[in-house]
Design a protein around this motif. Structure first.
Motif, PDB file in Angstrom:
ATOM      1  N   TYR A 255     -67.518  42.060  69.403  1.00  0.00           N
ATOM      2  CA  TYR A 255     -66.147  42.425  69.081  1.00  0.00           C
ATOM      3  C   TYR A 255     -66.098  42.952  67.654  1.00  0.00           C
ATOM      4  O   TYR A 255     -66.627  42.328  66.729  1.00  0.00           O
ATOM      5  N   PRO A 256     -65.479  44.110  67.423  1.00  0.00           N
ATOM      6  CA  PRO A 256     -65.473  44.698  66.074  1.00  0.00           C
ATOM      7  C   PRO A 256     -64.789  43.784  65.060  1.00  0.00           C
ATOM      8  O   PRO A 256     -63.715  43.230  65.323  1.00  0.00           O
ATOM      9  N   SER A 257     -65.421  43.638  63.908  1.00  0.00           N
ATOM     10  CA  SER A 257     -64.831  42.835  62.836  1.00  0.00           C
ATOM     11  C   SER A 257     -64.011  43.684  61.866  1.00  0.00           C
ATOM     12  O   SER A 257     -63.270  43.142  61.046  1.00  0.00           O
ATOM     13  N   ALA A 258     -64.140  45.002  61.956  1.00  0.00           N
ATOM     14  CA  ALA A 258     -63.381  45.884  61.068  1.00  0.00           C
ATOM     15  C   ALA A 258     -61.892  45.792  61.387  1.00  0.00           C
ATOM     16  O   ALA A 258     -61.508  45.573  62.540  1.00  0.00           O
ATOM     17  N   PRO A 259     -61.036  45.961  60.384  1.00  0.00           N
ATOM     18  CA  PRO A 259     -59.584  45.855  60.596  1.00  0.00           C
ATOM     19  C   PRO A 259     -59.007  47.107  61.248  1.00  0.00           C
ATOM     20  O   PRO A 259     -58.395  47.960  60.596  1.00  0.00           O
ATOM     21  N   VAL A 260     -59.212  47.240  62.559  1.00  0.00           N
ATOM     22  CA  VAL A 260     -58.678  48.360  63.325  1.00  0.00           C
ATOM     23  C   VAL A 260     -58.038  47.815  64.595  1.00  0.00           C
ATOM     24  O   VAL A 260     -58.349  46.717  65.050  1.00  0.00           O
ATOM     25  N   THR A 261     -57.149  48.596  65.180  1.00  0.00           N
ATOM     26  CA  THR A 261     -56.551  48.239  66.468  1.00  0.00           C
ATOM     27  C   THR A 261     -57.502  48.637  67.579  1.00  0.00           C
ATOM     28  O   THR A 261     -58.004  49.767  67.600  1.00  0.00           O
TER      29      THR A 261
END
Length: 331
Positions: A255-261
Motif C-alpha cells: 500500500y503506498p505510503s506517499a500522501p496521495v489519494t
C-alpha cells in the motif's frame, strides 16, 4: 446452430474447444446479437487459466466480455433496437455463462450501445473495454481536467493507448511510462507528451522532471505489483491521485505510503450503470467523430483459431492494439 467456444477445465489455450449449440431466444428486455467480432482480453486469459479470483462455471464455461455485431432478434418490451442494428456489447457480468466467444449471444438490451458507423466490426470490438476503462478511471473516478499531468503506466497496452488519447481529448498532458526505451518513438507518435523508459531512467526523478518538480496530478496504473509504492512517489504530494485499473504484475503490491489519494477502479463500477454508460458512449462517439480516438487492432484471428489468439496474447505481442477474433467467413 451457433458455434460457441467453451472449456471444461482450466489450463492453457488448448482447453478451449468449439461446440455447436442452438442460438438462444431472447426473453423480455433481451436481444439476440449475431457476434461478428470479439476482442481477447487479459481477463479472458486469467479466467481460462484459473488465475481469476472470480468463480468459473465448469464444465462448458464460456469466455468474452466484449464484442460487436448485429441485432438479430429483439425480445418483448425492447424498443431501442431492431433487427439489423449494429451494436457493441458494453458489459457481460458473468461471461462464463454468456460470454461473447460465439456466433450468437443473448444480452439485456441495456448492455448494448449502437456501434459508430465509422467503425468496422473488428475495430468496434476493440473499443469498449479499453476506452471505457481509461475514461472511467481518469474522468469519472480521478476527475481529470484540462492541464492535468497524467502518468500512464503500461502505455503501449490497450488501456494505456486509450488513456493517452482520452487525456489528449480532455486537454490533459499524458506522460507515458514503458519498460522499454525502444518503444519511446512509437509512444510519442501515439500522442504522449513525454515518455519515461524505466530501463534507462529513474521513474520518480523523470516524473518530477516532466512536471516541473511537482509530480503527476494523476497516475493511472495497469501493472500493480511492488512498483506501486514508487508510482505513488511520482504523484503530486497531498493533491495527487493514483488509480489502479489492472494487475499485470501478480506479485503483492504494498500500500503506498506517499500522501496521495488512491482508488482501485473496476470497469463494472460504471458499465453496469446505464447513466454512466450514456456518458461514456457520448464521450467516445465525440472522440471518434473528431479523430481524437482511434481504436487499434493488432491482429485478427478466425474463430477456429481462438486458441492461437490466446497463445499470441500470452507470448506478448509487439505491436500495439487489440487482438480480435472474427466469426465471419474468410477472416
Amino acid at each position: 446452430m451457433s458455434r460457441v467456444v467453451v472449456f471444461d477445465e482450466t489450463g492453457g489455450p488448448e482447453v478451449l474447444r468449439i461446440v455447436d449449440e442452438p442460438p438462444g431466444a431472447p426473453g423480455p428486455g433481451e436481444v439476440r446479437v449475431r457476434i461478428e467480432a470479439f476482442a481477447v482480453n487479459r481477463l479472458d486469459e486469467l479466467t481460462r487459466s484459473g488465475r481469476s479470483p472470480a468463480s468459473v462455471r465448469l464444465p462448458r464455461a464460456r469466455l468474452g466480455c466484449e464484442g460487436a455485431g448485429t441485432v438479430e432478434v429483439v425480445g418483448e418490451g425492447v424498443s431501442q433496437f431492431e433487427a439489423g442494428d449494429a451494436v457493441i456489447v458494453t458489459a457481460v457480468p458473468d461471461m462464463t455463462a454468456a460470454g461473447t466467444y460465439a456466433d450468437h449471444a443473448v444480452f439485456p438490451a441495456t448492455r448494448l450501445i449502437r456501434a459508430p458507423e465509422a467503425l468496422s466490426p473488428t475495430r468496434a470490438a476493440a473499443l469498449w473495454v479499453a476506452y471505457s476503462t481509461a475514461y472511467g478511471a481518469l474522468v469519472e473516478k480521478a476527475g481529470m481536467q484540462p492541464g492535468d499531468r497524467v502518468l500512464i503506466t503500461a502505455a503501449s497496452g490497450t488501456v494505456g493507448l486509450a488513456a493517452l488519447q482520452i487525456a489528449r481529448q480532455v486537454g490533459a498532458v499524458p506522460i507515458a511510462v514503458t519498460r522499454h526505451e525502444a518503444k519511446r518513438d512509437a509512444l510519442l507518435a501515439a500522442g504522449a507528451a513525454a515518455v519515461i523508459a524505466t530501463d534507462t531512467e529513474d521513474l520518480v526523478e523523470a516524473a518530477r522532471r516532466h512536471t516541473g518538480g511537482a509530480g503527476a496530478d494523476i497516475v493511472i496504473d495497469s501493472v500493480m505489483g511492488p512498483g506501486l509504492a514508487q508510482l505513488a512517489q511520482a504523484a503530486k504530494r497531498f493533491t495527487g491521485t493514483l488509480v489502479t485499473v489492472g494487475w499485470l504484475d501478480p506479485r503483492p503490491a504494498p500500500y503506498p505510503s506517499a500522501p496521495v489519494t488512491t482508488h482501485r477502479y473496476m470497469s463494472f463500477e460504471h458499465t453496469l450503470n446505464p447513466e454512466a454508460v450514456r456518458r461514456i458512449a457520448a464521450f467516445l462517439y465525440a472522440g471518434l467523430r473528431t479523430g481524437a480516438l482511434s481504436p487499434a487492432v493488432d491482429r485478427v484471428f478466425p474463430l477456429d483459431a481462438v486458441a492461437d489468439a490466446h497463445r499470441y496474447l500470452a507470448a506478448g505481442q509487439e505491436s500495439p492494439g487489440k487482438i480480435v477474433v472474427s466469426t465471419q467467413a474468410g477472416a
